[in-house]
Motif scaffolding. Sequence first.
Motif, PDB file in Angstrom:
ATOM      1  N   SER A 261      -3.016  29.503 -25.735  1.00  0.00           N
ATOM      2  CA  SER A 261      -1.743  28.841 -25.459  1.00  0.00           C
ATOM      3  C   SER A 261      -1.474  27.785 -26.517  1.00  0.00           C
ATOM      4  N   THR A 262      -0.193  27.447 -26.703  1.00  0.00           N
ATOM      5  CA  THR A 262       0.212  26.415 -27.660  1.00  0.00           C
ATOM      6  C   THR A 262       1.537  25.812 -27.222  1.00  0.00           C
ATOM      7  N   GLU A 263       1.747  24.549 -27.606  1.00  0.00           N
ATOM      8  CA  GLU A 263       2.997  23.887 -27.281  1.00  0.00           C
ATOM      9  C   GLU A 263       4.114  24.299 -28.238  1.00  0.00           C
ATOM     10  N   THR A 264       3.735  24.880 -29.387  1.00  0.00           N
ATOM     11  CA  THR A 264       4.729  25.344 -30.367  1.00  0.00           C
ATOM     12  C   THR A 264       5.210  26.727 -29.953  1.00  0.00           C
ATOM     13  N   LYS A 265       6.465  26.833 -29.630  1.00  0.00           N
ATOM     14  CA  LYS A 265       7.007  28.092 -29.131  1.00  0.00           C
ATOM     15  C   LYS A 265       7.721  28.913 -30.205  1.00  0.00           C
ATOM     16  N   THR A 266       8.273  28.248 -31.223  1.00  0.00           N
ATOM     17  CA  THR A 266       9.007  28.966 -32.284  1.00  0.00           C
ATOM     18  C   THR A 266       8.603  28.428 -33.657  1.00  0.00           C
ATOM     19  N   VAL A 267       8.846  29.213 -34.683  1.00  0.00           N
ATOM     20  CA  VAL A 267       8.628  28.815 -36.075  1.00  0.00           C
ATOM     21  C   VAL A 267       9.860  29.182 -36.889  1.00  0.00           C
ATOM     22  N   THR A 268      10.039  28.506 -38.018  1.00  0.00           N
ATOM     23  CA  THR A 268      11.165  28.785 -38.912  1.00  0.00           C
ATOM     24  C   THR A 268      10.646  29.483 -40.163  1.00  0.00           C
ATOM     25  N   LEU A 269      11.206  30.637 -40.467  1.00  0.00           N
ATOM     26  CA  LEU A 269      10.810  31.420 -41.633  1.00  0.00           C
ATOM     27  C   LEU A 269      11.874  31.314 -42.719  1.00  0.00           C
ATOM     28  N   ARG A 270      11.424  31.286 -43.980  1.00  0.00           N
ATOM     29  CA  ARG A 270      12.344  31.296 -45.112  1.00  0.00           C
ATOM     30  C   ARG A 270      12.015  32.487 -45.994  1.00  0.00           C
ATOM     31  N   GLY A 271      13.041  33.256 -46.321  1.00  0.00           N
ATOM     32  CA  GLY A 271      12.833  34.447 -47.131  1.00  0.00           C
ATOM     33  C   GLY A 271      14.152  35.108 -47.482  1.00  0.00           C
ATOM     34  N   THR A 272      14.082  36.374 -47.823  1.00  0.00           N
ATOM     35  CA  THR A 272      15.303  37.124 -48.132  1.00  0.00           C
ATOM     36  C   THR A 272      15.988  37.547 -46.835  1.00  0.00           C
TER      37      THR A 272
END
Length: 397
Positions: A261-272
């Motif tokens: 489990s983790t408190e981080t639910k989403t991440v932001t990706l940078r790409g094409t």
Amino acid sequence: MRPTKFWNTKAMYRLLSLVFALLLFFYVSYQRLGSTRVSEKEVADSSLINNKSLTLKVPLTLNFDSNKYYVSGYPEKVKVQVTGPNALVTALENTRNFEIYADLSELGPGTHKVKLKTSGFNKELSVALAPETIKVKIATKKTAKFPIQVRYDSGQIAKDHVAGDPLMSQQTVEITGAKSDVDRVESVVANLNLPTNIREAYSRTVLLQALDKKGTPLNVSLSPETVKVNLPISEATATKEVKLELTKENNGVPGKTYTLSTETKTVTLRGTRSALSRIKTFAVPVSVAGVNSSTTKTVELSPNKSGIAAVSPATIQVMITVSETEENSGTKAIDSNETEALQRSSSSEKATSSSASSTAKSSSEVQNETENSRVSSTEQSTESTESLSSSVTDEAN
């Protein structure tokens, strides 16, 4: 006739012409004879002196059952030195109509030392080989197909640029070699060496390598040996927020269950834009190897798909909760159930024994009653007989 008049006659001129003709004939004949003798001597001397020596590197041919065996450890080429008459050596050099070979047709798996043989050489030529003998390893042959993986250093790509999926002229490669070596192949790679700070597509023909689990190249044959790779590189300008998913990696301690489990639910990706459009979630592998009790780990996030340049945040905190497996926790219940079953079985055996005893007792009583009935019947029959006998006696009186 006067002498002066004789010298001026036609007969004298004819005689002189004949003499000069004879002298010229003998002179020319002598010159020709001398020239012929010299030429014959020169030819004889040249045949003895004009020998030629030639050294060549030629391919080595192996005679064996290529459908059944795989041979390794031998030199691809052998040095051959040929000495003999100039004309024969020159003809041999131009035609190359000869062969250096090793006959392995009677040999089986294992390491062997074999003497090389020659064919196609004129008997007047002297032939020397280097080496004269070779050592070969014969093994059972195996052929298999493997996918090709492209490897490159993403650190060579310019900032804010990412690489897309590599395009190859061939997706798979056929590997042939000793069965023991082919069975050890873990991957077939094409190592693409990128120039520093590259910003655009890069294309090269790359040599393939078959590697084992440790990354060591194996002695096998690849078909094809090379592959053309085109690596697209684009500027990474788009961003996208996606859901984060935790996945368990590696095997934990036997008998333990792991919950992530983790408190981080989403991440932001940078790409094409094209790469981001294909991504719905971002998977993060978490290793549980050697974890015996609940703990918290810091896990680094990095791009795991082509076309993705960066992930934010760079790290997350993952809670690993450890508990006993259901199989282990249910062991005591199983043991108590077995005890109850044994107790029930014991009680059942006692009841069965008692029932059998009662049945045996009833049978004995029935038997006694039967015997008493028989005795009583006999006594009654005797009394009847005596009574009848007394009655007959009285009538007679």
